[in-house]
Design a protein around this motif. Sequence first.
Motif, PDB file in Angstrom:
ATOM      1  N   GLN A 231       0.813  -1.209   0.000  1.00 10.72           N
ATOM      2  CA  GLN A 231       0.000   0.000   0.000  1.00 10.72           C
ATOM      3  C   GLN A 231       0.846   1.258   0.000  1.00 10.72           C
ATOM      4  OE1 GLN A 231      -3.200  -0.286  -0.450  1.00 10.72           O
ATOM      5  NE2 GLN A 231      -3.558   1.920  -0.500  1.00 10.72           N
ATOM      6  N   VAL A 234       2.010   1.667  -3.595  1.00 13.05           N
ATOM      7  CA  VAL A 234       0.854   2.014  -4.433  1.00 13.05           C
ATOM      8  C   VAL A 234       0.457   3.466  -4.213  1.00 13.05           C
ATOM      9  CG1 VAL A 234      -1.624   1.606  -4.717  1.00 13.05           C
ATOM     10  CG2 VAL A 234      -0.051  -0.325  -4.648  1.00 13.05           C
ATOM     11  N   PRO A 268      -7.382   3.546   1.843  1.00 18.83           N
ATOM     12  CA  PRO A 268      -8.045   3.246   0.565  1.00 18.83           C
ATOM     13  C   PRO A 268      -9.355   4.007   0.413  1.00 18.83           C
ATOM     14  CG  PRO A 268      -7.342   1.233   1.676  1.00 18.83           C
ATOM     15  CD  PRO A 268      -7.179   2.348   2.654  1.00 18.83           C
ATOM     16  N   ASP A 308      -4.276   2.077 -11.618  1.00 21.27           N
ATOM     17  CA  ASP A 308      -4.024   1.432 -10.331  1.00 21.27           C
ATOM     18  C   ASP A 308      -4.742   0.088 -10.238  1.00 21.27           C
ATOM     19  OD1 ASP A 308      -3.352   1.191  -7.499  1.00 21.27           O
ATOM     20  OD2 ASP A 308      -5.450   1.696  -7.135  1.00 21.27           O
ATOM     21  N   SER A 309      -6.015   0.061 -10.656  1.00 17.34           N
ATOM     22  CA  SER A 309      -6.804  -1.171 -10.537  1.00 17.34           C
ATOM     23  C   SER A 309      -6.328  -2.265 -11.483  1.00 17.34           C
ATOM     24  CB  SER A 309      -8.282  -0.874 -10.816  1.00 17.34           C
ATOM     25  OG  SER A 309      -8.782   0.091  -9.911  1.00 17.34           O
ATOM     26  N   THR A 313      -1.915  -2.055  -8.437  1.00 17.26           N
ATOM     27  CA  THR A 313      -2.303  -2.865  -7.281  1.00 17.26           C
ATOM     28  C   THR A 313      -2.189  -4.368  -7.539  1.00 17.26           C
ATOM     29  OG1 THR A 313      -3.743  -1.125  -6.414  1.00 17.26           O
ATOM     30  CG2 THR A 313      -4.184  -3.378  -5.678  1.00 17.26           C
ATOM     31  N   VAL A 317       0.337  -5.360  -4.763  1.00 17.43           N
ATOM     32  CA  VAL A 317      -0.384  -5.902  -3.605  1.00 17.43           C
ATOM     33  C   VAL A 317      -0.983  -7.262  -3.909  1.00 17.43           C
ATOM     34  CG1 VAL A 317      -2.256  -5.465  -1.971  1.00 17.43           C
ATOM     35  CG2 VAL A 317      -0.885  -3.561  -2.814  1.00 17.43           C
TER      36      VAL A 317
END
Length: 385
Positions: A231, A234, A268, A308-309, A313, A317
């Motif tokens: 995180q 990110v 988040p 990011d999606s 991430t 992550v």
Amino acid sequence: MKLGSLQRRLVSLAVTLAALVTMVGCLAVLLWGLGRMFAFFQPVLLPIAVAGVMAFLLNPIVGLVIERLHWSRHWAVLAVLGGFLLVATLGVLWLVPVVWEEGGRLLNLLPEYVSKARGYAEEVLRNYQERYAGNPVVVAIEQNVREKLPELGGVALGWLQRSLSGVFGAVGFFVSFLLVPVYLFYFLSGAVVIRQRWHEFLPLRASAFKSEIVSVLLEIHQYLVAYFRGQVLVSFLNGLLTWIGLQIIGLEFALFIGVLLAVVGLIPILGIVISAVPALLIAFAQGGGGWQLPLLVVVVFSLVQVIDSLFITPKIVGDTVGLHPMTVMVSIIFWGLLLHGLIGALLAVPLTATTKVLLKRYVWNKPPEEVAESPHSENPSPERT
């Protein structure tokens, strides 16, 4: 007097419901008490949490230095911590004056921006009033907006005050962050001992119960390490991409918004909202009330979130926490209210992931040995000693 079958079932159901209500009540009181305790000690606990997150990030580098250079852990920790503080200091010396200048200008211009945005909103409302005059739905919405909008600032300010209040107040909150390097040094120095011997400090005698507790805590620890390491990176990348995007479209204070997102992006969803609101406010004021610049700001934030999606991430992550976005949103609200402020929102995902581990281990999925020993099993195992 002998009870009948139906009466015995009713008594059993009543006892079960009473026990359930008692357990829920005790749990609610416990959570309320923990929330009040966290709220009071938040200025002390938050720097320790920050140092713990940094220790998760820097400990692999310490291990790499020990492996490659064959240094003792003490010197490796000093070298890594010194290098980190040097880089952080240089970054702060370069970044803070720029961000400070932009932040100062933004604070000076904020009343003007708010006034422009309010004037634009009132103009929009007047247009809608003229178009939908007498419409009860429009009138109700307008009245609700006029009543609730001024309260939002007070709610946000109260939330921030609760985050900065507590045992030492706002001054102590910021002063306590000076101890982060000290906490970080001891966390890194004792990482091996903590990892190898932490279970010895549990106030339990050696037993199957203690082994189970150790196993659960190790599983939770793996979730937390993977989440915080991912995180932080990110959040930094999202802030960097947002700054570049806002700079391209010509938005003022783009660097300030990017740095803000890199910091609050650790929370988040809520971090995106916190950084997007001032960006849109600046865009409305800078664009003279037009839709073009605010629309471009929305496009930038949306594009960064898509990147990011789809790429950031999943690569960094992955599915280590495995929480649905709706669950994340509800958990941020729940823990933020329960723990009274910033630390609740910051720890919302880890706490929810911890709850998920416990539910998955003891409620949703029965351990294999319990299934094997169930009285409904065809081949029950021998009784454990």
